[in-house]
Design a protein around this motif. Structure first.
Motif, PDB file in Angstrom:
ATOM      1  N   ILE A  44       0.828  -1.203   0.000  1.00 15.72           N
ATOM      2  CA  ILE A  44       0.000   0.000   0.000  1.00 15.72           C
ATOM      3  C   ILE A  44       0.875   1.272   0.000  1.00 15.72           C
ATOM      4  O   ILE A  44       1.887   1.347   0.697  1.00 15.72           O
ATOM      5  CB  ILE A  44      -0.992  -0.007   1.193  1.00 15.72           C
ATOM      6  CG1 ILE A  44      -2.059   1.069   1.018  1.00 15.72           C
ATOM      7  CG2 ILE A  44      -0.281   0.156   2.522  1.00 15.72           C
ATOM      8  CD1 ILE A  44      -3.256   0.873   1.916  1.00 15.72           C
ATOM      9  N   GLY A  45       0.492   2.195  -0.845  1.00 16.13           N
ATOM     10  CA  GLY A  45       1.241   3.456  -0.940  1.00 16.13           C
ATOM     11  C   GLY A  45       2.244   3.473  -2.077  1.00 16.13           C
ATOM     12  O   GLY A  45       2.675   4.539  -2.517  1.00 16.13           O
ATOM     13  N   GLN A 108      -1.221   4.611  -8.075  1.00 14.69           N
ATOM     14  CA  GLN A 108      -0.783   4.413  -6.692  1.00 14.69           C
ATOM     15  C   GLN A 108      -1.758   3.484  -5.982  1.00 14.69           C
ATOM     16  O   GLN A 108      -2.976   3.722  -6.023  1.00 14.69           O
ATOM     17  CB  GLN A 108      -0.715   5.760  -5.961  1.00 14.69           C
ATOM     18  CG  GLN A 108      -0.101   5.650  -4.579  1.00 14.69           C
ATOM     19  CD  GLN A 108       0.152   7.014  -3.956  1.00 14.69           C
ATOM     20  OE1 GLN A 108      -0.571   7.955  -4.201  1.00 14.69           O
ATOM     21  NE2 GLN A 108       1.193   7.102  -3.154  1.00 14.69           N
ATOM     22  N   VAL A 110      -3.720   2.586  -3.220  1.00 18.25           N
ATOM     23  CA  VAL A 110      -4.135   3.292  -2.005  1.00 18.25           C
ATOM     24  C   VAL A 110      -4.997   2.434  -1.080  1.00 18.25           C
ATOM     25  O   VAL A 110      -5.330   2.862   0.016  1.00 18.25           O
ATOM     26  CB  VAL A 110      -4.864   4.619  -2.342  1.00 18.25           C
ATOM     27  CG1 VAL A 110      -3.962   5.580  -3.076  1.00 18.25           C
ATOM     28  CG2 VAL A 110      -6.129   4.366  -3.136  1.00 18.25           C
ATOM     29  N   ASN A 111      -5.400   1.257  -1.535  1.00 16.06           N
ATOM     30  CA  ASN A 111      -6.162   0.337  -0.671  1.00 16.06           C
ATOM     31  C   ASN A 111      -5.460  -1.018  -0.639  1.00 16.06           C
ATOM     32  O   ASN A 111      -4.835  -1.408  -1.613  1.00 16.06           O
ATOM     33  CB  ASN A 111      -7.580   0.105  -1.221  1.00 16.06           C
ATOM     34  CG  ASN A 111      -8.378   1.378  -1.357  1.00 16.06           C
ATOM     35  OD1 ASN A 111      -8.494   1.931  -2.437  1.00 16.06           O
ATOM     36  ND2 ASN A 111      -8.915   1.861  -0.264  1.00 16.06           N
ATOM     37  N   LYS A 147      -0.303  -2.182   5.126  1.00 14.98           N
ATOM     38  CA  LYS A 147       0.798  -1.785   6.015  1.00 14.98           C
ATOM     39  C   LYS A 147       0.166  -0.810   6.983  1.00 14.98           C
ATOM     40  O   LYS A 147      -0.101   0.321   6.623  1.00 14.98           O
ATOM     41  CB  LYS A 147       1.905  -1.120   5.186  1.00 14.98           C
ATOM     42  CG  LYS A 147       3.159  -0.805   5.945  1.00 14.98           C
ATOM     43  CD  LYS A 147       4.236  -0.267   5.024  1.00 14.98           C
ATOM     44  CE  LYS A 147       3.922   1.078   4.444  1.00 14.98           C
ATOM     45  NZ  LYS A 147       4.989   1.677   3.650  1.00 14.98           N
ATOM     46  N   ARG A 148      -0.150  -1.297   8.163  1.00 10.76           N
ATOM     47  CA  ARG A 148      -0.836  -0.429   9.120  1.00 10.76           C
ATOM     48  C   ARG A 148       0.183   0.561   9.673  1.00 10.76           C
ATOM     49  O   ARG A 148       1.069   0.202  10.438  1.00 10.76           O
ATOM     50  CB  ARG A 148      -1.439  -1.275  10.238  1.00 10.76           C
ATOM     51  CG  ARG A 148      -2.368  -0.508  11.162  1.00 10.76           C
ATOM     52  CD  ARG A 148      -3.682  -0.188  10.513  1.00 10.76           C
ATOM     53  NE  ARG A 148      -4.396   0.821  11.290  1.00 10.76           N
ATOM     54  CZ  ARG A 148      -5.231   1.685  10.771  1.00 10.76           C
ATOM     55  NH1 ARG A 148      -5.443   1.717   9.488  1.00 10.76           N
ATOM     56  NH2 ARG A 148      -5.863   2.551  11.533  1.00 10.76           N
ATOM     57  N   THR A 149       0.053   1.812   9.218  1.00  3.53           N
ATOM     58  CA  THR A 149       1.037   2.820   9.631  1.00  3.53           C
ATOM     59  C   THR A 149       0.488   3.721  10.718  1.00  3.53           C
ATOM     60  O   THR A 149       1.184   4.546  11.245  1.00  3.53           O
ATOM     61  CB  THR A 149       1.421   3.683   8.428  1.00  3.53           C
ATOM     62  OG1 THR A 149       0.229   4.205   7.857  1.00  3.53           O
ATOM     63  CG2 THR A 149       2.173   2.873   7.402  1.00  3.53           C
ATOM     64  N   LEU A 150      -0.787   3.549  11.008  1.00  7.13           N
ATOM     65  CA  LEU A 150      -1.418   4.430  11.981  1.00  7.13           C
ATOM     66  C   LEU A 150      -2.177   3.558  12.956  1.00  7.13           C
ATOM     67  O   LEU A 150      -3.023   2.774  12.567  1.00  7.13           O
ATOM     68  CB  LEU A 150      -2.392   5.329  11.219  1.00  7.13           C
ATOM     69  CG  LEU A 150      -2.806   6.656  11.841  1.00  7.13           C
ATOM     70  CD1 LEU A 150      -1.590   7.475  12.202  1.00  7.13           C
ATOM     71  CD2 LEU A 150      -3.690   7.411  10.874  1.00  7.13           C
ATOM     72  N   ASN A 151      -1.871   3.651  14.231  1.00  7.57           N
ATOM     73  CA  ASN A 151      -2.647   2.890  15.192  1.00  7.57           C
ATOM     74  C   ASN A 151      -2.808   3.678  16.474  1.00  7.57           C
ATOM     75  O   ASN A 151      -1.990   4.539  16.814  1.00  7.57           O
ATOM     76  CB  ASN A 151      -2.010   1.518  15.453  1.00  7.57           C
ATOM     77  CG  ASN A 151      -0.624   1.650  16.008  1.00  7.57           C
ATOM     78  OD1 ASN A 151      -0.448   2.013  17.159  1.00  7.57           O
ATOM     79  ND2 ASN A 151       0.379   1.377  15.181  1.00  7.57           N
ATOM     80  N   ALA A 152      -3.913   3.352  17.145  1.00  8.13           N
ATOM     81  CA  ALA A 152      -4.256   4.111  18.345  1.00  8.13           C
ATOM     82  C   ALA A 152      -3.165   3.999  19.403  1.00  8.13           C
ATOM     83  O   ALA A 152      -2.812   4.974  20.057  1.00  8.13           O
ATOM     84  CB  ALA A 152      -5.584   3.598  18.885  1.00  8.13           C
ATOM     85  N   GLY A 154       0.039   3.536  19.062  1.00 12.80           N
ATOM     86  CA  GLY A 154       1.231   4.328  18.723  1.00 12.80           C
ATOM     87  C   GLY A 154       1.047   5.807  18.964  1.00 12.80           C
ATOM     88  O   GLY A 154       2.012   6.528  19.240  1.00 12.80           O
ATOM     89  N   SER A 155      -0.197   6.255  18.870  1.00 12.40           N
ATOM     90  CA  SER A 155      -0.424   7.697  19.030  1.00 12.40           C
ATOM     91  C   SER A 155      -0.664   8.100  20.490  1.00 12.40           C
ATOM     92  O   SER A 155      -0.550   9.267  20.843  1.00 12.40           O
ATOM     93  CB  SER A 155      -1.624   8.125  18.178  1.00 12.40           C
ATOM     94  OG  SER A 155      -2.810   7.605  18.737  1.00 12.40           O
TER      95      SER A 155
END
Lengths: 183, 278
Positions: A44-45, A108, A110-111, A147-152, A154-155
């Motif tokens: 992804i990306g 690209q 994106v999904n 590719k999980r680049t954003l997770n709760a 981590g933030s």
């Protein structure tokens, strides 16, 4: 009597429609669209290039053509084509007899999921525009790994620590000011 | 609010009297910054700013349906919030700078010091800008959390610093001009807030600005809208840094023009009574 009249009208209508359809078919006779590779695996990306060839195996030049790239999800993921490419449609000049033209789309992923990416070619001449037929290439099977680049989790350190630190600083400055005023 | 509490300006005045020093503005800026940060106003504004960014970042991070492009949009939106709120608080602080001193009765003592009025407004401008730079520093971890997976942290931060600083300079200078010319602090704050809303409103129209040359011109002359448009073009649409440079003209013009007018007219507009005697 009524039935006979209906049959006569239907025959007349068929006689007027058939030549038009036949003419449209002639504009794309001998045209073939092929893609370079059967499958692509990506993440992804990432950007990938879809290459296709439109070949006119006939002896006469074709009408102007439209080549359109499409993405269909095989796993039920919602696909917004605009996210994949800003320019899915390409306009082609008339293709001479026994000529081939190469096309490429830089897209690209994106999904995440499995997708069929294919190219459709349509005639776009003064008389053939809007009449078809559409010729589709065989699909390129694109497998996009997530590719999980954003997770709760981590933030959390940031979204909690920053306001806490700034809140403590604001409170500290208030208390300090109050102490100064009290003296 | 610049006061003589710690005697810094008084001391400078004694040392350098009767001539005015070129570094007077730095003394005023230092005093302004101290007032802003030690009075608790600055830290409180930053705390509220960080809560806003935290809520937004957490919502974006917990959204399982967010796709690759939407994550870039989330970084862009965070940056836009950081710039918008950062310049808003900078504008409000500068809008209070002269009219507030007038109402609190501290402007008279400031004007009595051997510091030129130009140095006073320049110092106040720099003092107000410290709030913008602090807001930008607070935004860095949020942009990092949202943007590290899509490799746009560096681009986003450079864009935020560049576009945000130009906008903050322009709006802070505008706020000081309004503050110098307003009859009361309420009027100054109201006009400044209205100006900011007027700058932001067009970008919130459903479907954006009307298409065509009129919409294009309207979009480009609005410094806030065009600055934010530039950052979106680079961050989300992947445009090169130079492709949409025309959108940076109005923020730059605002920054240069407002600062120049403020500095040139400072000797005339920084008065005890707005529009009255000096």
């Amino acid at each position: 009597m009524r039935t006979r009249l209906s049959v006569a009208f239907a025959a007349l209508a068929a006689l007027t429609v058939i030549p038009a359809a036949h003419a449209a078919a002639q504009q794309t006779d001998g045209l073939e669209v092929t893609v370079d590779q059967p499958r692509i695996t990506t993440v992804i990306g990432d950007r990938i290039t879809i290459r296709a060839h439109v070949t006119n195996s006939g002896s006469t030049a074709s009408d102007p053509l439209i080549a359109h790239l499409n993405v269909a999800s095989l796993t039920g993921t919602y696909v917004d084509l605009e996210d994949w490419t800003a320019a899915p449609t390409q306009h082609l000049e008339p293709l001479g007899g026994h000529a081939t033209t190469a096309l490429a789309w830089d897209i690209q992923a994106v999904n995440a999921g499995r997708f069929d990416v294919y190219v459709v070619v349509l005639p776009n001449g003064p008389t053939s525009s809007g009449t078809g037929p559409a010729m589709a290439s065989s699909p390129v099977e694109v497998t996009v790994a997530g590719k999980r680049t954003l997770n709760a989790g981590g933030s959390l350190p940031v979204v909690i620590a920053v306001p806490l630190l700034l809140g403590a600083a604001a409170l500290g400055s208030r208390l300090r000011l109050r102490r100064i005023r009290a003296h | 609010m610049t006061t003589l509490v710690n005697g810094e300006i008084e001391e400078t005045a004694r040392q350098q009297a009767p001539t005015r020093s070129r570094g007077d503005w730095a003394v005023v800026a230092r005093q302004e910054s101290r007032d802003l940060w030690l009075s608790g106003r600055g830290p409180l504004l930053l705390f509220a700013f960080s809560v806003l960014l935290s809520v937004f970042t957490y919502l974006a991070a917990t959204n399982q349906a967010i796709n690759f492009l939407e994550q870039r949009e989330a970084v862009d939106l965070t940056l836009q919030i950081a710039i918008a709120v950062g310049v808003l608080v900078t504008l409000l602080v500068s809008a209070d700078a002269l009219s507030g001193e007038r109402e609190r009765g501290t402007l008279e003592s400031l004007l009595l010091t051997p510091v030129s009025r130009r140095a006073i407004v320049l110092g106040k401008l720099v003092g107000a800008l410290t709030l913008w730079f602090a807001a930008f520093l607070v935004a860095i971890p949020y942009v990092w959390v949202l943007g590290r997976g899509v490799s746009i942290v560096k681009t986003a931060l450079l864009l935020g610093l560049g576009v945000g600083t130009v906008l903050a300079v322009g709006l802070a200078a505008l706020g000081l001009l309004v503050s110098a010319l307003s009859s009361s602090n309420k009027v100054s704050l109201a006009i400044s807030f209205f100006l900011l809303l007027a700058f932001f409103a067009p970008s919130q129209l459903p479907g954006g600005l009307p298409k065509g040359w009129f919409g294009d011109v309207l979009g480009k002359i609005n410094p806030v809208g065009s600055g934010l448009h530039y950052s979106t073009a680079v961050l989300v649409h992947g445009h090169g840094w130079t492709r949409d440079l025309a959108y940076l003209i109005s923020p730059l013009v605002l920054a240069v023009l407002a600062s120049a007018v403020l500095l040139v007219l400072s000797e005339r507009i920084v008065r005890l009574n707005a529009g009255g005697e000096r």
